[in-house]
Design an enzyme around this catalytic site. Structure first.
Site, PDB file in Angstrom:
ATOM      1  N   ALA A  99       6.484 -84.937  60.160  1.00 56.01           N
ATOM      2  CA  ALA A  99       5.215 -84.732  59.459  1.00 56.01           C
ATOM      3  C   ALA A  99       5.293 -83.417  58.683  1.00 56.01           C
ATOM      4  CB  ALA A  99       4.045 -84.714  60.419  1.00 56.01           C
ATOM      5  N   PHE A 100       4.449 -83.260  57.675  1.00 56.56           N
ATOM      6  CA  PHE A 100       4.630 -82.143  56.751  1.00 56.56           C
ATOM      7  C   PHE A 100       4.390 -80.777  57.378  1.00 56.56           C
ATOM      8  CE2 PHE A 100       1.087 -79.673  54.947  1.00 56.56           C
ATOM      9  CZ  PHE A 100       0.022 -80.175  55.676  1.00 56.56           C
ATOM     10  N   LYS A 101       3.727 -80.741  58.550  1.00 56.59           N
ATOM     11  CA  LYS A 101       3.503 -79.451  59.208  1.00 56.59           C
ATOM     12  C   LYS A 101       4.819 -78.694  59.457  1.00 56.59           C
ATOM     13  CE  LYS A 101      -1.045 -80.250  60.249  1.00 56.59           C
ATOM     14  NZ  LYS A 101      -1.218 -81.576  59.646  1.00 56.59           N
ATOM     15  N   ASP A 102       5.922 -79.442  59.604  1.00 58.44           N
ATOM     16  CA  ASP A 102       7.216 -78.790  59.828  1.00 58.44           C
ATOM     17  C   ASP A 102       7.602 -77.864  58.671  1.00 58.44           C
ATOM     18  OD1 ASP A 102       7.777 -80.110  62.268  1.00 58.44           O
ATOM     19  OD2 ASP A 102       8.644 -81.822  61.211  1.00 58.44           O
ATOM     20  N   MET A 113       5.729 -74.685  59.533  1.00 63.49           N
ATOM     21  CA  MET A 113       5.857 -74.204  60.907  1.00 63.49           C
ATOM     22  C   MET A 113       7.274 -73.741  61.230  1.00 63.49           C
ATOM     23  SD  MET A 113       3.358 -73.938  63.074  1.00 63.49           S
ATOM     24  CE  MET A 113       2.180 -75.251  63.312  1.00 63.49           C
TER      25      MET A 113
END
Ligand SMILES: *Cc1c(COP(=O)(O)O)cnc(C)c1O
Length: 475
Positions: free
Chosen positions: A111-114, A117
């Site tokens: 998911a794009f949070k990576d 993060m």
């Protein structure tokens, strides 16, 4: 570069100083004092850079308390083919002529949070080592954020993560992803309750200033500025892959919840990237669509927040909108405070619909919006699969639908893909009647040993667990 608060009551700070902070002490969000402007020659030079080099160039405009060589090393070890699946890091593919998808979801949690993060994990480890400090991250997640934080912080020196999630309520894939992490510094807490209970516990514990200080408790939530600036990079990257030259304008459509991703697009635009329109796509939780269509910002209660099949956009308010509002109001901190603090607390809403400033959201800043529903997203997933041979996840489907409604002839449209379909298998099955493909590295994920602690929905129980774990020593 110094950072100020949207509510105007804090002294300017450096990047290193705000890295470990959430809200500014006055309750506002940190913003750069001014946006660095990128000229034509710089765009030309950036066009040929690799993803980690581009990230380093952009970050260095915002960071002046990390030596350039260290920043370069941090970017180089963050954005690798090993972690993000290919040297492109963010591959851009075409769905149809002039309509593109930028893949932000090829990191460890799909998911794009990576994207942000992973960088934050390396920045935090660096900054903590430099200060000789430690940090215990306490968070609540309904899925994507928590796992992205855990995968970014696993094995990092000086950092421990205590992540609460609602017991049995995440998708089977998400549970397997989080609970199979057995690193000593990662602690999964399955709370017998719903996501809101988890958030209430975080609030209760964070509100205890003494406990927080004694145990070095911090957060890495979506309002963190370092996360936002990391997201600016892929707007430039995707632009260079699609625009034939550096004068051409493009449009972006962004699946949105807390407005972190879309706000990064706004920052890229303010820096001078030729973005014509920034289209905000929501699901049934349409706080942002309502705001950009009408000027009314109305936060929702628990009863007014729906559980949808694009769950990472199920929000009751959009935490990062205050950043855009601050710009929209001509950086008037007093007025931002009046609306975001006083008016929202008293009335739960404010309405800029009749304010001349509201027209600027569309005209000067290029914002457009739209919403989508479960039926829409199933239809879009099905159509993309049958007509274009590409399988997209429900969040990306919301954006594809809204993007189509706003696409303009001869202006390339770039949709940001925020998750891979395998994370939301049941919706994919419902749409196309088959299992989404799973990247090889995730084979057998559900059968790995798991480590988690089940606790009642009670702040005292969580507090005791955190204190007890920290007392037990390193790890
Ligand atoms: C977090 C998330 C979003 C929403 O992003 P915001 O920055 O909160 O607007 C959209 N899609 C997916 C898959 C996410 O995980």
């Amino acid at each position: 570069m110094r950072y100020i608060s949207t509510r105007g009551h804090t002294d300017p700070k450096t990047f290193g100083q705000i890295l470990l902070e959430g809200l500014a002490p006055d309750g506002g969000l940190y913003m750069p004092e001014a946006y660095p402007r990128v000229d034509a020659a710089t765009l030309e030079r950036w066009r040929g850079l690799s993803y980690p080099d581009l990230a380093c160039e952009i970050l260095s405009l915002y960071v002046d308390d990390i030596p350039p060589a260290d920043l370069r090393a941090i970017c180089a070890r963050t954005y690798t083919a090993e972690v993000f699946g290919s040297d492109a890091i963010v591959p851009v593919r075409s769905l149809s002529p002039g309509f593109h998808i930028a893949g932000l979801s090829n990191g460890p949690t799909l998911a794009f949070k990576d994207m942000a993060m992973q960088l934050l994990g390396n920045l935090l480890e660096y900054e903590l080592a430099r200060r000789g400090e430690e940090l215990n991250i306490l968070g609540a997640t309904s899925g994507d954020t928590g796992s992205a934080a855990e995968y970014a912080m696993r094995g990092k020196k000086g950092i421990r993560v205590f992540m609460m999630s609602p017991h049995g309520r995440m998708s089977p894939f998400q549970q397997a992803q989080m609970f199979s992490l057995t690193d000593d510094n990662i602690h999964n807490i399955a709370v017998e309750g719903v996501f809101d209970d988890c958030q209430d516990i975080v609030k209760a514990i964070s509100g205890d200033a003494d406990f927080k200080r004694r145990h070095r408790i911090g957060a890495v939530n979506s309002i963190n500025w370092a996360r936002l600036v990391a997201q600016v990079v892929y707007y430039f990257w995707a632009y260079f892959r699609v625009a034939p030259d550096n004068a051409a304008e493009v449009d972006f459509t962004v699946p949105s919840g807390n407005f972190g991703n879309a706000c990064a697009g706004h920052v890229a635009r303010m820096m001078g990237l030729p973005i014509s329109r920034l289209v905000v796509a929501t699901n049934e939780n349409d706080v942002l669509d309502e705001f950009f269509r009408t000027g009314l910002y109305r936060i929702r209660g628990r009863d007014g927040t729906f559980e949808t099949s694009s769950p990472s956009m199920d929000i009751s308010k959009a935490s990062n909108l205050e950043r855009f509002l601050f710009d929209l109001l001509g950086r008037d901190a007093g007025r931002t405070r009046l609306l975001m603090a006083d008016r929202l607390r008293q009335e739960g809403s404010f309405d800029l619909g009749d304010d001349p400033v509201f027209a600027e959201a569309a005209e000067r800043y290029g914002f457009r919006s739209g919403r989508s529903t479960h039926v829409d997203r199933l239809a879009v997933i099905r159509e993309c699969w049958h007509q274009h041979g590409t399988l997209i996840d429900p969040h990306t489907a919301d954006a594809v639908r809204v993007a189509r409604a706003h696409a303009v002839a001869h202006v390339p449209m770039i949709v940001l893909e925020t998750a891979l379909p395998v994370k939301f298998a049941s919706t994919i099955r419902e749409a196309v009647g088959q299992e989404p493909p799973r990247p090889a590295r995730f084979e057998g994920l559900e059968h790995l040993p798991r480590r988690l602690k089940v606790l009642p929905a009670d702040a005292a129980a969580v507090r005791a667990f955190v204190a007890g774990t920290l007392q037990a020593g390193p790890g």
